[in-house]
Design a protein around this motif. Structure first.
Motif, short mmCIF file in Angstrom:
data_model
loop_
_atom_site.label_atom_id
_atom_site.label_comp_id
_atom_site.label_asym_id
_atom_site.label_seq_id
_atom_site.Cartn_x
_atom_site.Cartn_y
_atom_site.Cartn_z
N ARG A 182 0.84 -1.20 0.00
CA ARG A 182 0.00 0.00 0.00
C ARG A 182 0.88 1.25 0.00
O ARG A 182 1.18 1.82 1.05
CB ARG A 182 -0.94 -0.01 1.22
N CYS A 203 1.21 4.98 -1.75
CA CYS A 203 0.42 5.92 -2.54
C CYS A 203 0.71 7.36 -2.09
O CYS A 203 1.09 7.60 -0.95
CB CYS A 203 -1.07 5.61 -2.39
N ASN A 214 -3.90 8.49 -9.98
CA ASN A 214 -4.60 9.49 -9.16
C ASN A 214 -4.21 10.92 -9.58
O ASN A 214 -4.56 11.88 -8.91
CB ASN A 214 -4.34 9.27 -7.66
S1 SF4 Z 1 -5.27 7.07 -5.10
FE1 SF4 Z 1 -6.66 6.79 -3.42
S2 SF4 Z 1 -8.01 5.11 -4.10
FE2 SF4 Z 1 -6.18 5.09 -5.42
S3 SF4 Z 1 -4.78 3.62 -4.41
FE3 SF4 Z 1 -4.25 5.68 -3.68
S4 SF4 Z 1 -5.42 5.86 -1.77
FE4 SF4 Z 1 -6.33 4.17 -2.90
#
Ligand code: SF4
Length: 322
Positions: free
Chosen positions: A27, A29, A110
């Motif tokens: 994770r 981001c 994103n």
């Molecule tokens: S942009 Fe937002 S929805 Fe996409 S992986 Fe990152 S935290 Fe998750």
């Protein structure tokens, strides 16, 4: 071969049958969206690194190819975070094109790295980019997307506009609405002004259909979705919507269902659930399995403790057990 970076194929309304590639592995981001389906961000950063080495990803794609697994309609770069954070993205895109020259590449992003000219140039070799932009109101942006230090909303909008200038592929913009946060009149007015400047090929206004990272994230109602879609209609070349999968993708998916051994199906289901919680029907539909077969597979996996479920938004969502 056990795939750790490939997942799916999953069926999506926008891309049909798509083979997902995870460029992060964890994770990682630049945002920590409250609606994120893969849970809270663990590494909150704008720093580009080889979080998942290109050689690992390309080895898996070669293996997918040599095993004769059915071809998806798209290879989609995304995963457990923001794929543009992978500094080897250019090599991954070029390698994917060599292994699957006929399959277009899509990237879910994103939009936070689009102000970087290197990222815009790397994405130039893809066929579809799906940027998200939930709000143009700074206070809403902080609340819904929780950016890491260094992410500036103005950089996102200018990066998107500069990217559009030169990109020859298609841009599918996604706006995700959460109740009471970014469903405001002010956001709608700002997006109505911005979208015609961006000229995306389509705009998809969506809301949550799965549990998010935070209980603060609530779906908007159907009436709000319709009102926003109507208000933003006309700003794009294509009509944005959640179309059912094409007959071509259904054919491909049937090929998967018929062509894979039970173990391979089990791996595909587990890989898919590792990336995001899903209902039995969502998985069944993505892999075109029959209902009884999918239920039996889920019952098996649950009995073995491989998956667990939680009731959210009135439905049972399954995910891989920690
Ligand atoms: S942009 Fe937002 S929805 Fe996409 S992986 Fe990152 S935290 Fe998750």
């Amino acid at each position: 071969m056990q795939f750790k970076t490939l997942y799916g194929p999953v069926r999506s309304g926008r891309l049909g049958l798509s083979l997902g590639v995870d460029l992060l592995g964890k994770r990682i981001c630049s945002l920590d969206c409250i609606y994120c389906e893969v849970g809270p961000t663990r590494v909150h950063t704008l720093e580009r690194r080889a979080y998942m080495p290109a050689r690992t990803i390309l080895e898996e794609l070669r293996s997918w190819n040599s095993q004769g697994l059915p071809r998806p309609e798209f290879i989609t770069l995304g995963g457990l975070g923001e794929p543009c954070l992978n500094v080897e993205m250019e090599e991954i895109i070029a390698g994917s094109r060599t292994i699957f020259p006929e399959i277009p590449i899509a990237v879910l992003t994103n939009s936070t790295l689009l102000h970087d000219p290197a990222v815009r140039r790397e994405l130039g070799a893809t066929q579809v980019v799906l940027p998200s932009l939930d709000t143009l109101v700074p206070s809403e942006f902080v609340k819904i997307n929780k950016p890491c230090s260094g992410v500036i909303l103005d950089n996102i909008t200018s990066g998107l506009l500069e990217f559009r200038e030169r990109y020859a592929g298609r841009i599918f913009l996604e706006i995700l609405l959460t109740r009471g946060i970014n469903d405001s009149e002010e956001n709608l007015a700002r997006l109505r002004e911005f979208i015609p400047r961006l000229k995306p090929d389509r705009v998809d206004v969506v809301t949550m259909t799965r549990p998010g990272a935070s209980p603060l994230a609530e779906a908007v109602d159907e009436q709000t979705l319709t009102a926003w879609r109507t208000a933003l209609r006309g700003a794009t070349k294509e009509e944005g919507s959640q179309q059912p999968a094409s007959s071509q993708s259904q054919g491909l998916a049937q090929g998967i269902a018929q062509g894979l051994a039970t173990d391979a199906q089990r791996d595909l289901v587990l890989n898919s659930l590792r990336r995001r919680p899903q209902t039995i029907d969502q998985v069944r539909e993505a892999l075109s399995l029959d209902s009884a077969q999918t239920r039996a597979l889920f019952a098996d996996l649950a009995a073995q403790g491989a998956i667990q479920h939680a009731r959210e938004l009135g439905e049972d969502f399954f995910q891989v057990a920690p």
